[in-house]
Motif scaffolding. Structure first.
Motif, mmCIF file in Angstrom:
data_model
loop_
_atom_site.group_PDB
_atom_site.id
_atom_site.type_symbol
_atom_site.label_atom_id
_atom_site.label_comp_id
_atom_site.label_asym_id
_atom_site.label_seq_id
_atom_site.Cartn_x
_atom_site.Cartn_y
_atom_site.Cartn_z
ATOM 1 N N GLY A 31 0.810 -1.212 0.000
ATOM 2 C CA GLY A 31 0.000 0.000 0.000
ATOM 3 C C GLY A 31 0.841 1.257 0.000
ATOM 4 N N HIS A 32 0.184 2.359 -0.336
ATOM 5 C CA HIS A 32 0.862 3.648 -0.347
ATOM 6 C C HIS A 32 1.345 3.975 1.067
ATOM 7 C CE1 HIS A 32 -0.649 3.795 -4.327
ATOM 8 N NE2 HIS A 32 -1.886 4.067 -3.989
ATOM 9 N N GLY A 33 2.595 4.384 1.166
ATOM 10 C CA GLY A 33 3.230 4.638 2.453
ATOM 11 C C GLY A 33 4.026 3.452 2.955
ATOM 12 N N GLU A 34 3.598 2.238 2.579
ATOM 13 C CA GLU A 34 4.277 1.029 3.058
ATOM 14 C C GLU A 34 5.558 0.736 2.289
ATOM 15 O OE1 GLU A 34 1.779 -2.431 3.717
ATOM 16 O OE2 GLU A 34 0.014 -1.139 3.640
ATOM 17 N N ALA A 35 5.628 1.146 1.031
ATOM 18 C CA ALA A 35 6.833 0.864 0.239
ATOM 19 C C ALA A 35 8.038 1.594 0.821
ATOM 20 C CB ALA A 35 6.610 1.274 -1.210
ATOM 21 N N LYS A 36 7.855 2.851 1.159
ATOM 22 C CA LYS A 36 8.943 3.626 1.760
ATOM 23 C C LYS A 36 9.390 2.990 3.069
ATOM 24 C CE LYS A 36 10.088 8.323 3.269
ATOM 25 N NZ LYS A 36 9.588 9.718 3.414
ATOM 26 N N GLU A 37 8.431 2.570 3.891
ATOM 27 C CA GLU A 37 8.763 1.915 5.156
ATOM 28 C C GLU A 37 9.517 0.609 4.919
ATOM 29 O OE1 GLU A 37 5.278 1.347 7.476
ATOM 30 O OE2 GLU A 37 4.859 3.494 7.694
ATOM 31 N N GLN A 38 9.098 -0.149 3.901
ATOM 32 C CA GLN A 38 9.746 -1.429 3.609
ATOM 33 C C GLN A 38 11.209 -1.225 3.231
ATOM 34 O OE1 GLN A 38 8.136 -4.780 3.642
ATOM 35 N NE2 GLN A 38 10.343 -5.057 3.868
ATOM 36 N N LEU A 39 11.479 -0.210 2.431
ATOM 37 C CA LEU A 39 12.855 0.042 2.005
ATOM 38 C C LEU A 39 13.710 0.577 3.152
ATOM 39 C CD1 LEU A 39 12.342 1.507 -1.580
ATOM 40 C CD2 LEU A 39 13.025 -0.803 -0.917
ATOM 41 N N GLN A 40 13.080 1.194 4.141
ATOM 42 C CA GLN A 40 13.819 1.618 5.324
ATOM 43 C C GLN A 40 14.156 0.425 6.218
ATOM 44 O OE1 GLN A 40 11.043 4.503 6.852
ATOM 45 N NE2 GLN A 40 11.978 6.208 5.743
ATOM 46 N N GLN A 41 13.256 -0.569 6.243
ATOM 47 C CA GLN A 41 13.454 -1.750 7.076
ATOM 48 C C GLN A 41 14.399 -2.758 6.431
ATOM 49 O OE1 GLN A 41 9.533 -3.311 7.720
ATOM 50 N NE2 GLN A 41 8.796 -1.465 8.755
ATOM 51 N N THR A 42 14.297 -2.907 5.107
ATOM 52 C CA THR A 42 15.085 -3.901 4.372
ATOM 53 C C THR A 42 16.063 -3.173 3.467
ATOM 54 O OG1 THR A 42 13.145 -5.349 4.352
ATOM 55 C CG2 THR A 42 14.979 -5.934 2.901
ATOM 56 N N LYS A 43 17.317 -3.220 3.783
ATOM 57 C CA LYS A 43 18.334 -2.518 3.003
ATOM 58 C C LYS A 43 18.845 -3.435 1.891
ATOM 59 C CE LYS A 43 18.226 1.142 5.655
ATOM 60 N NZ LYS A 43 17.695 2.436 5.189
ATOM 61 N N PHE A 44 18.156 -3.399 0.770
ATOM 62 C CA PHE A 44 18.567 -4.225 -0.363
ATOM 63 C C PHE A 44 19.892 -3.719 -0.931
ATOM 64 C CE2 PHE A 44 13.936 -4.849 -0.374
ATOM 65 C CZ PHE A 44 13.886 -6.240 -0.406
ATOM 66 N N ALA A 45 20.716 -4.659 -1.356
ATOM 67 C CA ALA A 45 21.968 -4.298 -2.014
ATOM 68 C C ALA A 45 21.673 -3.504 -3.280
ATOM 69 C CB ALA A 45 22.762 -5.565 -2.352
ATOM 70 N N THR A 46 22.610 -2.647 -3.654
ATOM 71 C CA THR A 46 22.384 -1.788 -4.819
ATOM 72 C C THR A 46 22.234 -2.598 -6.106
ATOM 73 O OG1 THR A 46 24.782 -1.497 -5.019
ATOM 74 C CG2 THR A 46 23.558 0.193 -3.824
ATOM 75 N N LYS A 47 22.741 -3.840 -6.113
ATOM 76 C CA LYS A 47 22.590 -4.675 -7.309
ATOM 77 C C LYS A 47 21.148 -5.139 -7.505
ATOM 78 C CE LYS A 47 23.564 -9.137 -5.064
ATOM 79 N NZ LYS A 47 22.218 -9.709 -5.286
ATOM 80 N N VAL A 48 20.349 -5.104 -6.438
ATOM 81 C CA VAL A 48 18.952 -5.531 -6.529
ATOM 82 C C VAL A 48 18.121 -4.388 -7.085
ATOM 83 C CG1 VAL A 48 16.940 -6.383 -5.265
ATOM 84 C CG2 VAL A 48 19.252 -7.078 -4.563
ATOM 85 N N LYS A 49 17.458 -4.640 -8.187
ATOM 86 C CA LYS A 49 16.611 -3.619 -8.796
ATOM 87 C C LYS A 49 15.253 -3.605 -8.080
ATOM 88 C CE LYS A 49 18.905 -4.231 -13.266
ATOM 89 N NZ LYS A 49 19.740 -3.034 -13.205
ATOM 90 N N ILE A 50 14.701 -2.413 -7.897
ATOM 91 C CA ILE A 50 13.443 -2.229 -7.190
ATOM 92 C C ILE A 50 12.407 -1.653 -8.147
ATOM 93 C CG2 ILE A 50 12.276 -1.080 -5.261
ATOM 94 C CD1 ILE A 50 14.382 -3.011 -4.299
#
Length: 326
Positions: free
Chosen positions: A76-95
């Motif tokens: 949902g809107h607002g949750e994507a930003k929170e998810q990326l703050q919680q899960t620090k994906f490596a820069t090689k992972v495309k989002i």
């Protein structure tokens, strides 16, 4: 491509998560690494997406792994930003973010990632080089595809648009206006002149035509499940023939947009990643009609189209889908 793209889906139990999964299961260059859902962890995917019974034995998981090539954020809107703050994906992972969290320029940078606005019909070259995509909104996609050629040629004056969307546009969570008893034999205007997609529409069109005056939009809830149909109009002294040629020239290299000489309807696009356009000229007004499937070209289909571009594939890969005309 010798090795398949490893894809993860976060928020897999909802409408866009399910649609993304359906497309990726049938994509020849993708394997599903995980499909995450906090509410359905441990349950078979087909227990929620019941049409997938017999298609996959995948189960929802609460785990999220970094060992992937691409992650689709179907939350949902607002949750994507929170998810990326919680899960620090490596820069090689495309989002690829299907929410509205990173669509506007003011919100497009998070940590070391710069989100590119994922409308291929204007940003295809940037998408190819991107490692993060902000997937456009459904109404925004339809209105922008209806008006991009005019903006690219400095021909947009004040824009007035109306549009109607199916119940799936409201998401899977039940609310009063998505009850069958409310939707059946009913329509309603909502968010008059204040829809959340106006910001991204304005940002895109003003990059092409900085002098753009105003965009006025009245959305409607419709008595059907999926699809968006919009009609936008603006004033111009160009003839209908000149305008039709202008549109056809603009979209000649974009495989999912077709300019029709005849009136269009929703059944031509539902179940596909297509956008159909039709132009009419009445007096000094040009009216552009656009039809898309809100869950495909307006969401998951466009997300997969963006994935294809990011990984150097033909952008139509896995997206040659069939409409249901009756």
């Amino acid at each position: 491509m010798s090795n398949k793209i490893k894809a993860g889906i976060i928020g897999g139990a909802g409408y866009t998560g399910g649609e993304t999964l359906r497309l990726l299961l049938n994509h020849p260059h993708v394997e599903i690494a995980f499909i995450n859902s906090r509410s359905q962890s441990g349950q078979p995917v087909h227990s929620i997406h019941t049409d997938l019974l017999g298609e996959t034995e995948l189960e929802f998981t609460s785990d999220i792994t970094d060992d992937v090539d691409v992650v689709f954020l179907c939350v949902g809107h607002g949750e994507a930003k929170e998810q990326l703050q919680q899960t620090k994906f490596a820069t090689k992972v495309k989002i690829i973010d299907l929410s509205q969290d990173h669509r506007l320029a003011a919100n497009a940078t998070i940590d070391q990632r710069q989100f590119i606005y994922g409308l291929p019909e204007i940003n295809r070259d940037y998408i190819r080089e991107a490692n993060a995509i902000a997937n456009p909104g459904c109404f925004a996609t339809a209105i922008q595809l209806a008006t991009l050629p005019l903006a690219a040629n400095g021909l947009l004056n004040d824009v007035h648009a109306t549009g109607i969307t199916g119940s799936s546009g409201a998401g899977q969570k039940l609310q009063q206006s998505s009850h069958f008893t409310w939707r059946a034999n009913n329509i309603e205007a909502y968010k008059t002149l204040s829809h959340q997609h106006l910001g991204e529409i304005t940002e895109t069109l003003t990059t092409l035509q900085p002098s753009l005056a105003s965009i006025n939009f009245v959305p409607w809830r419709g008595d059907f499940t999926r699809g968006i149909y919009i009609s936008a109009y603006t004033k111009t002294d160009k003839s209908l023939a000149e305008l039709a040629n202008l549109y056809k020239d603009y979209y000649v290299e974009h495989p999912f947009v077709t300019v029709s000489d005849k009136m269009i309807n929703l059944k031509q696009v539902v179940g596909t990643n297509k956008c159909l356009l039709h132009l009419e000229k009445v007096g000094d007004n040009v009216v552009i009609h656009a039809a898309i499937d809100n869950l495909l070209k307006g969401a998951s289909g466009q997300a997969v189209q963006n994935m294809n571009l990011m990984f150097g594939l033909d952008e139509t890969m896995g997206l040659k889908l069939k409409a249901t005309s009756f």
